[in-house]
Design a protein around this motif. Structure first.
Motif, PDB file in Angstrom:
ATOM      1  N   SER A  22      -0.375 -23.690 -16.462  1.00  0.00           N
ATOM      2  CA  SER A  22      -1.180 -23.354 -15.286  1.00  0.00           C
ATOM      3  C   SER A  22      -2.506 -22.721 -15.696  1.00  0.00           C
ATOM      4  N   GLU A  23      -3.373 -22.612 -14.727  1.00  0.00           N
ATOM      5  CA  GLU A  23      -4.563 -21.787 -14.879  1.00  0.00           C
ATOM      6  C   GLU A  23      -4.117 -20.334 -14.769  1.00  0.00           C
ATOM      7  N   ALA A  24      -5.012 -19.396 -15.036  1.00  0.00           N
ATOM      8  CA  ALA A  24      -4.702 -17.975 -14.873  1.00  0.00           C
ATOM      9  C   ALA A  24      -4.259 -17.727 -13.435  1.00  0.00           C
ATOM     10  N   CYS A  70      -6.452 -13.534 -20.990  1.00  0.00           N
ATOM     11  CA  CYS A  70      -7.047 -14.474 -20.026  1.00  0.00           C
ATOM     12  C   CYS A  70      -7.916 -15.527 -20.706  1.00  0.00           C
ATOM     13  N   CYS A  71      -8.454 -15.213 -21.868  1.00  0.00           N
ATOM     14  CA  CYS A  71      -9.351 -16.137 -22.565  1.00  0.00           C
ATOM     15  C   CYS A  71      -8.617 -16.787 -23.732  1.00  0.00           C
ATOM     16  N   GLN A  73      -6.878 -20.846 -25.319  1.00  0.00           N
ATOM     17  CA  GLN A  73      -6.293 -22.147 -25.021  1.00  0.00           C
ATOM     18  C   GLN A  73      -4.791 -22.030 -25.138  1.00  0.00           C
ATOM     19  N   CYS A 104      -3.768 -11.990 -18.123  1.00  0.00           N
ATOM     20  CA  CYS A 104      -3.514 -12.791 -16.921  1.00  0.00           C
ATOM     21  C   CYS A 104      -2.087 -13.343 -16.966  1.00  0.00           C
ATOM     22  N   PHE A 106       0.426 -16.624 -16.519  1.00  0.00           N
ATOM     23  CA  PHE A 106       0.408 -18.073 -16.683  1.00  0.00           C
ATOM     24  C   PHE A 106       1.820 -18.605 -16.496  1.00  0.00           C
ATOM     25  N   SER A 167      -3.564 -14.216  -8.455  1.00  0.00           N
ATOM     26  CA  SER A 167      -2.569 -15.209  -8.051  1.00  0.00           C
ATOM     27  C   SER A 167      -2.483 -15.271  -6.537  1.00  0.00           C
TER      28      SER A 167
END
Length: 169
Positions: A22-24, A70-71, A73, A104, A106, A167
């Motif tokens: 998923s995205e953050a 959060c940052c 890959q 974050c 995920f 979220s």
């Protein structure tokens, strides 16, 4: 030498399955993380869930509410090693977008095709490339797919409120 080449051909590994990350903030659709109806505790626990589809033989495994930088890959892959499914969640810095000072949530999910009914042995590894020397074992155990669905709580510590604020939960 010829026998070594023949042996190598016999030990051919099954293809690696690649998961979805998923995205953050996690997947917006609770179905993607295999959440049950009425599950309002997304930020309170990291949960490994599974669902087995008897008709197709597909085993879907979802790890929801991982806390990662959060940052970077992220990726997920599954390899079958004899009778063990080894799931590796990978998190690494991105050269264009280095690590930041924020955590974050995920979600990771993967569907494994053609899983025979019965008990399946699973190893869940997490490889945070810049934080540890090698992949860390998060959980291992048997999943009895005859039950169709199940879950294991991996982390009972609640996520910080700022990690879950993005979220939709």
């Amino acid at each position: 030498m010829g026998s070594l080449l023949l042996l190598g051909a016999c030990l051919e590994a099954e293809p690696t399955q690649v998961g979805v990350v998923s995205e953050a903030g996690g997947f917006v659709d609770p179905e993607r993380r295999l959440a049950v109806e009425g599950d309002e505790s997304y930020c309170s626990n990291e949960v490994l869930r599974w669902r087995y589809d008897r008709s197709s033989g597909a085993l879907t495994i979802a790890d929801s509410r991982l806390l990662l930088n959060c940052c970077g890959q992220r990726a997920m892959r599954v390899e079958r090693l004899d009778n063990i499914y080894e799931i590796t969640e990978r998190d690494e810095p991105d050269a264009a977008n280095p690590r930041c000072d924020a955590v974050c949530t995920f979600d990771f999910t993967v569907a494994i095709p053609e899983v025979a009914p019965g008990k399946v042995y699973v190893r869940l590894l997490r490889d945070v490339v810049d934080a540890q020397g090698s992949a860390e074992l998060i959980w291992h155990g048997e999943i009895d797919v005859r039950r169709s669905v199940g879950q294991v709580v991996l982390d009972r510590d609640a996520a910080p409120s700022d990690a879950c604020s993005g979220s939709s939960r």
